[in-house]
Design a protein around this motif. Structure first.
Motif: not given
Length: 109
Positions: A15-25, A44-61
């Motif tokens: 569901h997080v991947r789906g949210a990201l692909t609505r706004w990004m490629i 988007l970052w708030r959603v990703v970091s709250a749903s990360i579970g055992s995964g990981a994410a990096v945001l650069v802007h």
């Protein structure tokens, strides 16, 4: 004003991947690129970091600093960003050392 945003993810829920692909490629699996407003990017970052579970994410802007960008991370990984006099550097988290019984007591990773 919208700006280029890059997010790299590992093992995030569908569901997080789906949210990201609505706004990004997603040019390659887990890598998202888009031109977003600060408001959309932060949400988007708030959603990703709250749903990360055992995964990981990096945001650069883009950011008005010496490097011209800022880096945010969520989840546990070996690489950790460190602030060094206003510059963001990436360090490796040390692994636990173990003693190899075949060695002379040297520590190996």
């Amino acid at each position: 004003m919208p700006s280029m945003t890059v997010m790299s993810t590992t093992a995030i829920p569908d569901h997080v991947r789906g949210a990201l692909t609505r706004w990004m490629i997603e040019p390659t699996p887990g890598l998202y690129v888009g031109t977003l407003s600060a408001r959309v990017r932060d949400e988007l970052w708030r959603v990703v970091s709250a749903s990360i579970g055992s995964g990981a994410a990096v945001l650069v802007h883009p950011e008005a600093n010496e490097q011209g960008y800022t880096l945010h991370t969520a989840g546990e990984r070996r690489r950790i960003p460190l602030d060094f006099d206003g510059l963001t550097l990436v360090a490796f988290r040390p692994e636990e050392y173990t003693v190899d019984p075949r060695s002379r007591g040297d520590h190996v990773l």
